[in-house]
Motif scaffolding. Sequence first.
Motif, PDB file in Angstrom:
ATOM      1  N   GLU A  36       0.802  -1.255  -0.067  1.00 29.12           N
ATOM      2  CA  GLU A  36       0.033  -0.142   0.070  1.00 29.12           C
ATOM      3  C   GLU A  36       0.890   1.115   0.176  1.00 29.12           C
ATOM      4  O   GLU A  36       1.139   2.144   1.177  1.00 29.12           O
ATOM      5  CB  GLU A  36      -0.757   0.047   1.249  1.00 29.12           C
ATOM      6  CG  GLU A  36      -1.838  -0.989   1.092  1.00 29.12           C
ATOM      7  CD  GLU A  36      -2.854  -1.068   2.313  1.00 29.12           C
ATOM      8  OE1 GLU A  36      -2.212  -0.664   3.415  1.00 29.12           O
ATOM      9  OE2 GLU A  36      -3.970  -1.276   2.467  1.00 29.12           O
ATOM     10  N   PRO A  37       1.695   1.498  -1.182  1.00 28.51           N
ATOM     11  CA  PRO A  37       2.442   2.512  -1.163  1.00 28.51           C
ATOM     12  C   PRO A  37       2.119   3.867  -0.999  1.00 28.51           C
ATOM     13  O   PRO A  37       2.459   4.803  -0.437  1.00 28.51           O
ATOM     14  CB  PRO A  37       3.182   2.505  -2.546  1.00 28.51           C
ATOM     15  CG  PRO A  37       2.345   1.704  -3.226  1.00 28.51           C
ATOM     16  CD  PRO A  37       1.619   0.621  -2.296  1.00 28.51           C
ATOM     17  N   TRP A  38       0.694   4.028  -1.497  1.00 30.37           N
ATOM     18  CA  TRP A  38       0.110   5.344  -1.301  1.00 30.37           C
ATOM     19  C   TRP A  38      -0.216   5.803   0.168  1.00 30.37           C
ATOM     20  O   TRP A  38      -0.263   6.959   0.625  1.00 30.37           O
ATOM     21  CB  TRP A  38      -1.215   5.409  -1.985  1.00 30.37           C
ATOM     22  CG  TRP A  38      -2.231   4.221  -1.375  1.00 30.37           C
ATOM     23  CD1 TRP A  38      -2.886   4.210  -0.538  1.00 30.37           C
ATOM     24  CD2 TRP A  38      -2.371   2.876  -2.027  1.00 30.37           C
ATOM     25  NE1 TRP A  38      -3.916   2.912  -0.454  1.00 30.37           N
ATOM     26  CE2 TRP A  38      -3.375   2.245  -1.378  1.00 30.37           C
ATOM     27  CE3 TRP A  38      -1.776   2.174  -3.140  1.00 30.37           C
ATOM     28  CZ2 TRP A  38      -3.811   0.807  -1.287  1.00 30.37           C
ATOM     29  CZ3 TRP A  38      -1.896   0.840  -3.288  1.00 30.37           C
ATOM     30  CH2 TRP A  38      -3.110   0.123  -2.467  1.00 30.37           C
ATOM     31  N   VAL A  39      -0.289   4.878   1.007  1.00 28.75           N
ATOM     32  CA  VAL A  39      -0.336   5.407   2.393  1.00 28.75           C
ATOM     33  C   VAL A  39       0.924   5.745   2.872  1.00 28.75           C
ATOM     34  O   VAL A  39       0.627   6.915   3.837  1.00 28.75           O
ATOM     35  CB  VAL A  39      -0.808   3.920   3.287  1.00 28.75           C
ATOM     36  CG1 VAL A  39      -0.980   4.194   4.908  1.00 28.75           C
ATOM     37  CG2 VAL A  39      -2.143   3.366   2.848  1.00 28.75           C
ATOM     38  N   THR A  40       2.074   5.153   2.553  1.00 31.65           N
ATOM     39  CA  THR A  40       3.155   5.931   3.043  1.00 31.65           C
ATOM     40  C   THR A  40       3.474   7.144   2.365  1.00 31.65           C
ATOM     41  O   THR A  40       3.759   8.258   3.037  1.00 31.65           O
ATOM     42  CB  THR A  40       4.432   5.203   2.633  1.00 31.65           C
ATOM     43  OG1 THR A  40       4.360   3.770   3.106  1.00 31.65           O
ATOM     44  CG2 THR A  40       5.575   5.750   2.892  1.00 31.65           C
TER      45      THR A  40
END
Length: 319
Positions: free
Chosen positions: A59-63
Amino acid sequence: MSDYLTLAGGLEALLAAFTISVALKTYFAKPKLPNGVQLPPGPPSLPLLGNALAVDVSEPWVTYKEWGSQYGNMFYTRLFSQDNIVINSEEVARDLLENRSHNYSDRPEIATNELLGVDYSAAFMRYNSRWRLQRKFLQQTFRRDAISDFQPMQMGKAHELLLNMLEDPLDYPKHLEGHSGSIIMSAVYSYEAARRRDPMIERISVGIEIIVKELRPEVAAIFSAFPTLLRLPSWLPGMRLKRISSLAKELATESMDNPFAYTERGLATGSISSCMVADHLLKLHESDDDPSWYKKAVKESAATAFGGHNIQCYSCWAE
């Protein structure tokens, strides 16, 4: 025996030297910027790895959202040797990527594009004549003053969606997936999809789902930094991408060829209505481009339109 050990030791030393040189090159390499231009702020990075360990690859968008709240709507990160500017604002994205598109239309070479069979897509292609021809077809079909031409078809598809919802409300994710797919397939290929679980749309959607999951910058950065990984056998641990790439490439080819062939057959028999592919194929004789080049560009831009639409819908459903 001693000669063998000497040779083995020499190879180990050579490999170690190569690894160290790559690490040093990656660590000391800096983006080349014009005088007075600075990179946006961003999180601190590690030698060689950059920010790779700090990004949740699932879930890269969370980072990126967390970093956006800390460093602003535009910040800099590094994944191994790959420099990235992350935009966390629609307003900034439109200002840079639309209003100043002549500055930012190019794209980097991504090692996994060809592996997954999506190197044909304008979404991932370098800025060149091939890309410009695809953009021309897409703009002519989906320009603002042409959108109203699709409204009667969209209304009919909306009625089908409502009927499906009434008949089987619990299967609404599949109804929505089929609804969005049937609209873009009609607009691009004049393909009349089955009201439920159309086999062609479902087959293409499987490929899109694989590509969305696997075609991530965080994964691509690893293969870009260490391209020799692409030569490793798929059975090795950590080579899941290579194991699944053959299926992804097969599905990507199908999604480009099969709907296009459907429209070509319809044109030959006169049973097809106006759509993106048919309209541009009928203009083939008016073009100064090589016929095979022109036809290939129509096929690729059509697949780009369908793929881009489905990826956008998939991203919305995933959220």
